[in-house]
Scaffold this motif. Structure first.
Motif, PDB file in Angstrom:
ATOM      1  N   ALA A 119       0.508   5.634  -6.706  1.00  0.00           N
ATOM      2  CA  ALA A 119      -0.597   4.869  -7.478  1.00  0.00           C
ATOM      3  C   ALA A 119      -1.631   5.826  -8.085  1.00  0.00           C
ATOM      4  N   ILE A 120      -2.130   6.902  -7.091  1.00  0.00           N
ATOM      5  CA  ILE A 120      -2.987   7.754  -7.525  1.00  0.00           C
ATOM      6  C   ILE A 120      -2.443   8.889  -8.329  1.00  0.00           C
ATOM      7  N   THR A 121      -1.088   9.117  -8.256  1.00  0.00           N
ATOM      8  CA  THR A 121      -0.652  10.125  -9.350  1.00  0.00           C
ATOM      9  C   THR A 121      -0.590   9.623 -10.735  1.00  0.00           C
ATOM     10  N   ARG A 122      -0.117   8.135 -10.664  1.00  0.00           N
ATOM     11  CA  ARG A 122      -0.301   7.325 -12.069  1.00  0.00           C
ATOM     12  C   ARG A 122      -1.785   7.184 -12.601  1.00  0.00           C
ATOM     13  N   ILE A 123      -2.696   7.151 -11.822  1.00  0.00           N
ATOM     14  CA  ILE A 123      -4.101   7.046 -12.258  1.00  0.00           C
ATOM     15  C   ILE A 123      -4.361   8.238 -12.748  1.00  0.00           C
ATOM     16  N   PHE A 124      -4.234   9.449 -12.047  1.00  0.00           N
ATOM     17  CA  PHE A 124      -4.637  10.800 -12.598  1.00  0.00           C
ATOM     18  C   PHE A 124      -3.867  11.303 -13.827  1.00  0.00           C
ATOM     19  N   PRO A 138     -12.513   6.277  -8.688  1.00  0.00           N
ATOM     20  CA  PRO A 138     -12.504   5.827  -7.294  1.00  0.00           C
ATOM     21  C   PRO A 138     -11.085   5.802  -7.021  1.00  0.00           C
ATOM     22  N   LYS A 139     -10.570   5.884  -5.582  1.00  0.00           N
ATOM     23  CA  LYS A 139      -9.428   5.774  -4.939  1.00  0.00           C
ATOM     24  C   LYS A 139      -9.022   4.229  -5.147  1.00  0.00           C
ATOM     25  N   PRO A 140      -7.611   3.805  -5.592  1.00  0.00           N
ATOM     26  CA  PRO A 140      -7.332   2.509  -5.366  1.00  0.00           C
ATOM     27  C   PRO A 140      -7.333   2.107  -4.140  1.00  0.00           C
ATOM     28  N   LYS A 141      -7.184   0.838  -3.814  1.00  0.00           N
ATOM     29  CA  LYS A 141      -7.216   0.094  -2.459  1.00  0.00           C
ATOM     30  C   LYS A 141      -5.682   0.451  -1.834  1.00  0.00           C
ATOM     31  N   GLU A 142      -6.069   0.739  -0.399  1.00  0.00           N
ATOM     32  CA  GLU A 142      -4.608   1.195   0.228  1.00  0.00           C
ATOM     33  C   GLU A 142      -3.960  -0.003   0.607  1.00  0.00           C
ATOM     34  N   LEU A 143      -2.477   0.198   0.097  1.00  0.00           N
ATOM     35  CA  LEU A 143      -1.535  -0.958   0.839  1.00  0.00           C
ATOM     36  C   LEU A 143      -1.168  -0.680   2.368  1.00  0.00           C
ATOM     37  N   PRO A 144      -0.752  -1.601   3.162  1.00  0.00           N
ATOM     38  CA  PRO A 144      -0.491  -1.520   4.350  1.00  0.00           C
ATOM     39  C   PRO A 144       0.876  -0.363   4.832  1.00  0.00           C
ATOM     40  N   PRO A 145       0.850  -0.065   5.920  1.00  0.00           N
ATOM     41  CA  PRO A 145       2.241   0.968   6.185  1.00  0.00           C
ATOM     42  C   PRO A 145       3.356   0.172   5.840  1.00  0.00           C
TER      43      PRO A 145
END
Length: 529
Positions: A119-124, A138-145
Motif C-alpha cells: 500500500a505504501i509503495t502504491r501511494i508513493f 501520512p502512512k495508511p492504517k496498518e492491517l493486522p498480521p
C-alpha cells in the motif's frame, strides 16, 4: 478534465476498439482455419502422456475458514472459503456452505503477502505521478498480521486475515495458484480464446507495445484494461500535470475523480463495441466454417507457397538479427536454464512415482479420487516447483539485455507446466486402468516410461519458451521496418477467394518463432553432444 483531453480519450478508445475488432474477426477466422486443418491432418504431439481434460475432476480443491474485511462496513467477519475445481473461490457464512456470500474470480489479480508495504509503495508511486512531496503523505492504517491482499488496480480488492503463519503461507500459495489458473473469458470456445488473445497482442503491437503485459478477466474487463493502460501511457501524465498545486488529499481526490471520468468513457465505449464483435463472429461461424472445411487443401497449399516466399525474402535479415541479438547469448541461456528446468521436471516425476506406487485401490474410478488430486496440493508439488527459483538470477541478468521480458511470469509459467505434467501423469495412469483395462502394475510401468520421456521433452520445450520470450520481442522490433513492405507485397499472393482465410502477418509471427526454435534446437543438440 477539459473538452480537448476528453476528446483525446474518446478518440483513443474509438481507434483501439476499431483495431481490436478488425484483429479479432481476422484472428477468429484464422482459428477456424487452424481447427479445420488440425482435424484434417492430425499432428502428433511430442509428449507421450495424455493431456488431462480441464474439467476431468470437479472436486473442490481447498477450503478453510478465514476472516474477511467487508466491502462496505469495513468490519472483519469470519467466512468459510472454498476453492472450486475451476479455481473460482466461493465464500460462505459458515462451514455448512448453505448461505453463500459471494464468489471471487482472481483472473488478472495478484496476491500481496505484505499488504502494508505494498500500500505504501502504491501511494508513493502515485505521489510521484502527481508530483507530490512524499514526506507530506501520512502512512495508511496498518492491517493486522497474517493479512493477505488480493489486489487489482481497477477492480475490487479483497483483504483476508489468517489465524497463523502456516495458514497464511498455505492460503498465499493457493490464492496465487487461483490468480494464475482461474478462467476469465466468458466464452469458452477454443477458437474464441485463441482469437481474443491474438487480437490483444496485435492491438498492442499496433501501438508499438511489444513487451509483456499481464492481463486477466472477462472480455469487457480485458478490453477496458487494455485501453486504460494505453491512456495511462499516452494521456494521463499530461492530465495529472494540470492538477493544481494543492495538498496530497485534494490532489488524490481530484485524480480519483478524473479516473472515474476516464473509466466511464472507456466503459461506455467498450460495452457496445464488444457486443457488436461477439454478434459478428457468432453469425460469421455457421457461414464460414463449411467453406473452410471444403477448402482445407487449397488453403494449406497457398499457405505453404507464401511461407516459402517469405523465407526467401526475410531469412537473410532474420538470421542476421538473430546473429546480432540472440546468438551471442544463446548457448549461455541454454546452459543456465537447462539444469533448473530439468530438475523441476525430474522432481515432479519422483513425486508422481511416489504417489503412484502408493496407490492401492481396486482400479475403479472412485478409488482414484484422492490420488488424482495430489497436484492441487501446493506443498506436495513444492519440491518440484521450487527448483525453478534458480532461474531468477539468470533471467534478471537477461532482462538487462532483453528489456521486454518479464522474469516472474516466465518462472511461473514453467512451474505451471511442471504441475500440468503431474496432472497428465495421474490422468494417463487412471485412464489406462479404467478405460484401457490394463492391469494396475502394467499401467504403472507404461505410464512411468511415458513420464520419463516427457521429462526431457518438457525440458527442451520450456528452454525454447524461455528463449522465445527473450528474443522474439526484440526481433519483431528490429525486423519491422525491413519486413513491413515485404509482407505487404506477399499479401498479393493470396489466391482470390482465400483472402479471409490466410493472414500473412500471423504466418510471419509463426515463422519467426519457428526460426528461433530451430536455432535453439541446434544449441540444445550441441550441448547434448
Amino acid at each position: 478534465m477539459d473538452a480537448q483531453l476528453r476528446q483525446e480519450i474518446v478518440d483513443l478508445c474509438t481507434a483501439m476498439l476499431a483495431t481490436f475488432s478488425k484483429e479479432y474477426i481476422k484472428a477468429y477466422t484464422i482459428e477456424l482455419v487452424k481447427k479445420a486443418t488440425k482435424e484434417a491432418r492430425e499432428t502428433p504431439s511430442p509428449y507421450f502422456l495424455e493431456k488431462r481434460p480441464k474439467d476431468f475432476d470437479k472436486s473442490d480443491i481447498f477450503k478453510g475458514s478465514l476472516i474477511k474485511l467487508g466491502a462496505v462496513r469495513k468490519n472483519w467477519l469470519k467466512r468459510h472459503f472454498v476453492v472450486r475445481y475451476d479455481y473460482s473461490v466461493d465464500y460462505f457464512v459458515d462451514e455448512n456452505e448453505t448461505t453463500k456470500k459471494g464468489t471471487i474470480n482472481l483472473c488478472g489479480y495478484r496476491v500481496e503477502d505484505d499488504p502494508n508495504q505494498s500500500a505504501i509503495t502504491r501511494i508513493f508511486n502515485l505521489a510521484e505521478k502527481l508530483g507530490v512531496d512524499t514526506s507530506s503523505i501520512p502512512k495508511p492504517k496498518e492491517l493486522p498480521p497474517f493479512t493477505i491482499e488480493l489486489y487489482h488496480y481497477s477492480r475490487r480488492c479483497y483483504y483476508i486475515q489468517c489465524a497463523n503463519e502456516d495458514e497464511f503461507k498455505e492460503w498465499v500459495e493457493m490464492f496465487r495458484i487461483c490468480c494464475r489458473r482461474a478462467y476469465g473469458l466468458k466464452n469458452r470456445d477454443p477458437c474464441h480464446q485463441g482469437a481474443f488473445h491474438v487480437a490483444v497482442r496485435n492491438t498492442r503491437w499496433s501501438l508499438g507495445r511489444y513487451g509483456y503485459w499481464s492481463y486477466g478477466g472477462n472480455e469487457i474487463q480485458i478490453l477496458s484494461d487494455l485501453i486504460s493502460t494505453e491512456v495511462e501511457y499516452d494521456i494521463l501524465g499530461r492530465a495529472l500535470r494540470k492538477l493544481p498545486n494543492v495538498p496530497w488529499f485534494i490532489r488524490n481526490f481530484l485524480r480519483n475523480k478524473m479516473m472515474n471520468v476516464i473509466d466511464g468513457i472507456i466503459t461506455s465505449a467498450v460495452n457496445p463495441s464488444w457486443a457488436a464483435m461477439d454478434k459478428t463472429v457468432t453469425e460469421l461461424r455457421p457461414t464460414v466454417e463449411p467453406r473452410i472445411k471444403n477448402q482445407v487443401d487449397p488453403i494449406a497449399q497457398a499457405q505453404g507457397n507464401i511461407v516459402n516466399k517469405m523465407k526467401e525474402q526475410i531469412m537473410s535479415a532474420a538470421q542476421q538479427s538473430i546473429e546480432q541479438h540472440l546468438a551471442p547469448h544463446l548457448a549461455k541461456i541454454v546452459r543456465t536454464t537447462k539444469e533448473p528446468i530439468q530438475s523441476g521436471f525430474v522432481e515432479s516425476f519422483k513425486i508422481w512415482n511416489d504417489k503412484t506406487n502408493g496407490y492401492s485401490g481396486n482400479g475403479s474410478k472412485e478409488s482414484f479420487s484422492e490420488y488424482r488430486r495430489y497436484p492441487n496440493n501446493c506443498w506436495t508439488m513444492h519440491p518440484a516447483r521450487i527448483q525453478i527459483h534458480d532461474l531468477e538470477d539468470p533471467l534478471r541478468d537477461l532482462s538487462k539485455i532483453f528489456s521486454d521480458i518479464w522474469p516472474s511470469s516466465i518462472i511461473y509459467s514453467i512451474k505451471e507446466d511442471i504441475t500440468a505434467m503431474a496432472y497428465d501423469g495421474t490422468y494417463t495412469f487412471e485412464k489406462t486402468v479404467t478405460e484401457d483395462q490394463q492391469d494396475i502394475e502394467s499401467s504403472k510401468n507404461s505410464t512411468r516410461e511415458k513420464y520419463e520421456h516427457d521429462v526431457y521433452t518438457g525440458t527442451d520445450e520450456q528452454i525454447k519458451f524461455v528463449i522465445r520470450s527473450c528474443a522474439c520481442p526484440v526481433l519483431f522490433k528490429v525486423l519491422k521496418p525491413i519486413t513491413k513492405p515485404i509482407l505487404s507485397s506477399l499479401s498479393s499472393l493470396v489466391p482470390s477467394g482465400l483472402n479471409d482465410f490466410l493472414d500473412v502477418d500471423e504466418m510471419y509471427t509463426q515463422l519467426i518463432n519457428d526460426i528461433v526454435d530451430e536455432n535453439t534446437q541446434i544449441a540444445l543438440d550441441q550441448i547434448k553432444n
